[in-house]
Design a protein around this motif. Sequence first.
Motif, short mmCIF file in Angstrom:
data_model
loop_
_atom_site.label_atom_id
_atom_site.label_comp_id
_atom_site.label_asym_id
_atom_site.label_seq_id
_atom_site.Cartn_x
_atom_site.Cartn_y
_atom_site.Cartn_z
N ARG A 1 24.64 -41.76 122.05
CA ARG A 1 23.48 -40.86 122.03
C ARG A 1 22.23 -41.69 121.75
NH1 ARG A 1 24.76 -36.36 118.71
NH2 ARG A 1 25.56 -35.61 120.67
N VAL A 2 21.25 -41.56 122.63
CA VAL A 2 19.98 -42.26 122.45
C VAL A 2 19.11 -41.41 121.55
CG1 VAL A 2 17.96 -43.23 123.59
CG2 VAL A 2 20.19 -43.33 124.73
N LEU A 3 18.79 -41.92 120.36
CA LEU A 3 18.00 -41.17 119.39
C LEU A 3 16.50 -41.36 119.60
CD1 LEU A 3 20.09 -41.96 116.18
CD2 LEU A 3 20.17 -39.90 117.62
N ASP A 4 16.12 -42.52 120.12
CA ASP A 4 14.70 -42.83 120.28
C ASP A 4 14.50 -43.54 121.63
OD1 ASP A 4 12.05 -43.62 120.06
OD2 ASP A 4 12.26 -44.22 117.95
N GLU B 1 32.94 -57.34 123.14
CA GLU B 1 32.53 -57.73 121.80
C GLU B 1 31.01 -57.84 121.69
OE1 GLU B 1 34.85 -59.30 123.62
OE2 GLU B 1 36.69 -58.92 122.49
N SER B 2 30.39 -58.45 122.71
CA SER B 2 28.92 -58.58 122.71
C SER B 2 28.25 -57.22 122.78
CB SER B 2 28.45 -59.43 123.89
OG SER B 2 28.93 -60.74 123.78
N VAL B 3 28.75 -56.37 123.65
CA VAL B 3 28.19 -55.02 123.81
C VAL B 3 28.34 -54.24 122.50
CG1 VAL B 3 28.54 -52.79 124.95
CG2 VAL B 3 28.42 -54.89 126.30
N SER B 4 29.51 -54.31 121.89
CA SER B 4 29.74 -53.59 120.64
C SER B 4 28.83 -54.09 119.53
CB SER B 4 31.21 -53.72 120.21
OG SER B 4 32.04 -53.04 121.11
N ARG B 5 28.62 -55.39 119.46
CA ARG B 5 27.74 -55.97 118.44
C ARG B 5 26.30 -55.46 118.61
NH1 ARG B 5 29.82 -60.67 118.48
NH2 ARG B 5 28.75 -61.39 120.34
N ILE B 6 25.82 -55.47 119.86
CA ILE B 6 24.45 -55.00 120.14
C ILE B 6 24.32 -53.50 119.87
CG2 ILE B 6 22.77 -54.64 121.99
CD1 ILE B 6 23.82 -57.36 123.15
N LEU B 7 25.31 -52.72 120.29
CA LEU B 7 25.27 -51.28 120.06
C LEU B 7 25.25 -50.96 118.57
CD1 LEU B 7 27.69 -49.95 122.81
CD2 LEU B 7 25.19 -49.77 122.76
N LYS B 8 26.06 -51.68 117.79
CA LYS B 8 26.09 -51.47 116.34
C LYS B 8 24.73 -51.78 115.71
CE LYS B 8 29.76 -50.03 114.40
NZ LYS B 8 29.76 -48.66 113.89
N GLU B 9 24.09 -52.83 116.18
CA GLU B 9 22.76 -53.18 115.67
C GLU B 9 21.76 -52.08 116.02
OE1 GLU B 9 19.63 -55.17 113.80
OE2 GLU B 9 21.79 -55.32 113.57
N GLU C 1 22.48 -48.98 116.49
CA GLU C 1 22.80 -47.83 115.64
C GLU C 1 22.23 -48.05 114.23
OE1 GLU C 1 26.63 -45.08 114.94
OE2 GLU C 1 26.97 -47.19 114.49
N ARG C 2 22.36 -49.25 113.71
CA ARG C 2 21.86 -49.57 112.38
C ARG C 2 20.34 -49.37 112.27
NH1 ARG C 2 19.40 -53.12 109.59
NH2 ARG C 2 19.03 -54.62 111.25
N THR C 3 19.64 -49.66 113.37
CA THR C 3 18.18 -49.54 113.35
C THR C 3 17.67 -48.17 113.81
OG1 THR C 3 18.00 -50.51 115.56
CG2 THR C 3 17.85 -52.03 113.69
N GLY C 4 18.59 -47.24 114.08
CA GLY C 4 18.18 -45.88 114.39
C GLY C 4 17.87 -45.60 115.85
#
Length: 75
Positions: free
Chosen positions: A48-51, A25-33, A35-38
């Motif tokens: 996929r690491v975008l930046d 749950e913690s990992v998913s929450r951080i990953l989603k954040e 993703e939200r910030t690009g």
Amino acid sequence: ALSDADHCVAITHDALAVEVGASRESVSRILKECERTGLLDLGRGRIRVLDPARLREQCDVMAGATPSRILPRLT
């Protein structure tokens, strides 16, 4: 496994959580954040690491966190 061409890591949220010693749950929450910030693009069984440079900066800010534990050196 990391694909250098697109900075893509084949890993599930569950496997990543086990690797870093955190709850899924913690990992998913951080990953989603991230993703939200690009920083990341999340897909089924892959991240996929975008930046990469900005991801490193963000990890340096967090106490004790480092992408090198889970990701090979990205250039």
